[in-house]
Design an enzyme around this catalytic site. Structure first.
Site, PDB file in Angstrom:
ATOM      1  N   GLY A  33      85.214  22.224  38.656  1.00  0.00           N
ATOM      2  CA  GLY A  33      84.521  22.431  39.923  1.00  0.00           C
ATOM      3  C   GLY A  33      83.105  22.896  39.706  1.00  0.00           C
ATOM      4  O   GLY A  33      82.570  22.808  38.603  1.00  0.00           O
ATOM      5  N   ASN A  34      82.486  23.367  40.768  1.00  0.00           N
ATOM      6  CA  ASN A  34      81.108  23.865  40.660  1.00  0.00           C
ATOM      7  C   ASN A  34      80.928  25.065  41.584  1.00  0.00           C
ATOM      8  O   ASN A  34      81.844  25.438  42.321  1.00  0.00           O
ATOM      9  CB  ASN A  34      80.110  22.745  40.975  1.00  0.00           C
ATOM     10  CG  ASN A  34      80.267  22.225  42.386  1.00  0.00           C
ATOM     11  OD1 ASN A  34      79.957  22.911  43.344  1.00  0.00           O
ATOM     12  ND2 ASN A  34      80.783  21.007  42.517  1.00  0.00           N
ATOM     13  N   ARG A  35      79.769  25.662  41.550  1.00  0.00           N
ATOM     14  CA  ARG A  35      79.526  26.935  42.230  1.00  0.00           C
ATOM     15  C   ARG A  35      79.041  26.822  43.666  1.00  0.00           C
ATOM     16  O   ARG A  35      78.593  27.800  44.236  1.00  0.00           O
ATOM     17  CB  ARG A  35      78.496  27.752  41.436  1.00  0.00           C
ATOM     18  CG  ARG A  35      78.968  28.156  40.070  1.00  0.00           C
ATOM     19  CD  ARG A  35      77.945  29.046  39.403  1.00  0.00           C
ATOM     20  NE  ARG A  35      78.264  29.263  38.003  1.00  0.00           N
ATOM     21  CZ  ARG A  35      79.189  30.109  37.568  1.00  0.00           C
ATOM     22  NH1 ARG A  35      79.879  30.852  38.436  1.00  0.00           N
ATOM     23  NH2 ARG A  35      79.429  30.226  36.293  1.00  0.00           N
TER      24      ARG A  35
END
Ligand code: CTP
Ligand code: CA
Length: 241
Positions: A33-35
């Site tokens: 995933g990412n932030r």
């Protein structure tokens, strides 16, 4: 923040906003995933609704309260986001891709949780995800080319989505990378954020440069994400036929 008092310049317009970040499953309990928090996309949805638009918000893994006045479609993976955005965009005036889309996904998803073994783990092979923003731009370009002469008289604004907006987070050569990306993706506006030093991800405020196809660049000083959203909608409204 007070949302009243805005112009109703998007009344009768259908807008699609994607927000958050996509997740790609590795196994039933793990993902890549990412932030992205979704804050900027939600601010765009809220302000568009306050300016009178009919808003579809495609939210990828966002844990923020539902914004007033937007229809929400929740998604997890890039494939789901693509489906939701493309189907909502078919008759939309505007699409804003504020979501952080995973560029890669594991080639295959393990059906069972990967167990720790004595040796080193197996490598995870990644494959490229489709580029949804580029696809929107390409579909529109193809539809414009296919217009009959009669249709063409209505102008390029005859083909939905009339305005396509991308976002880009860059860590270096921010403007040069942004200009190249704007051209590559075939969008009308590209909001370029500089990442790092408390900027962009998960913060309440944002500073950005909005690049306009054709050359103009609009600087937006650090401020609430609603302020950046309003600058985007001002530029969008000016481009709607
Ligand atoms: N985007 C998309 N589909 C992808 C990747 C990105 O629609 N598979 C969209 C994002 O929502 C954003 C824009 O494209 O609006 C730019 O995303 P960015 O990650 O900055 O661009 P990339 O082309 O993926 O380039 P890179 O990550 O290498 O800088
Ligand atoms: Ca990317």
């Amino acid at each position: 923040r007070v949302l009243a008092g805005r112009p109703r310049d998007l009344a009768g317009r259908k807008v699609v906003v994607s927000a958050g970040g996509t997740r790609e499953a590795i196994d039933p309990v793990r993902f890549i995933g990412n932030r992205s928090s979704g804050l900027q996309g939600y601010a765009l949805a809220r302000t568009a609704a306050a300016r009178g638009a009919e808003v579809t918000l495609v939210a990828a893994n966002v844990t923020l309260p539902d914004p007033a006045g937007a229809a929400i479609v929740r998604v997890e993976s890039t494939a789901e986001l693509r489906e939701a955005v493309l189907s909502a965009s078919a008759d939309a005036d505007v699409v804003v891709m504020a979501a952080a889309v995973a560029d890669f996904r594991p080639e295959s998803r393990h059906d069972a949780k990967i167990k720790k073994t004595d040796g080193e783990p197996e490598a995870i092979r990644l494959v490229k995800n489709p580029d949804i923003l580029a696809e929107l731009g390409e579909r529109r370009r193809a539809a414009r080319t296919a217009l009959t002469d009669g249709d063409r008289e209505a102008g390029p604004g005859a083909v939905p989505p009339r305005v396509i907006v991308g976002f880009a987070a860059e860590t270096h050569d921010v403007l040069a990378n942004g200009q190249a990306k704007l051209a590559r993706k075939g969008c009308d506006l590209l909001v370029v954020n500089q990442v790092g030093e408390g900027l962009a991800f998960g913060t309440a405020g944002n500073a950005a440069t909005v690049l306009v196809a054709g050359g103009e660049a609009v600087e937006v000083p650090f401020g609430p994400k609603e302020d950046l959203a309003d600058v985007v909608w001002d530029l969008v409204a000016a481009r709607l036929p």
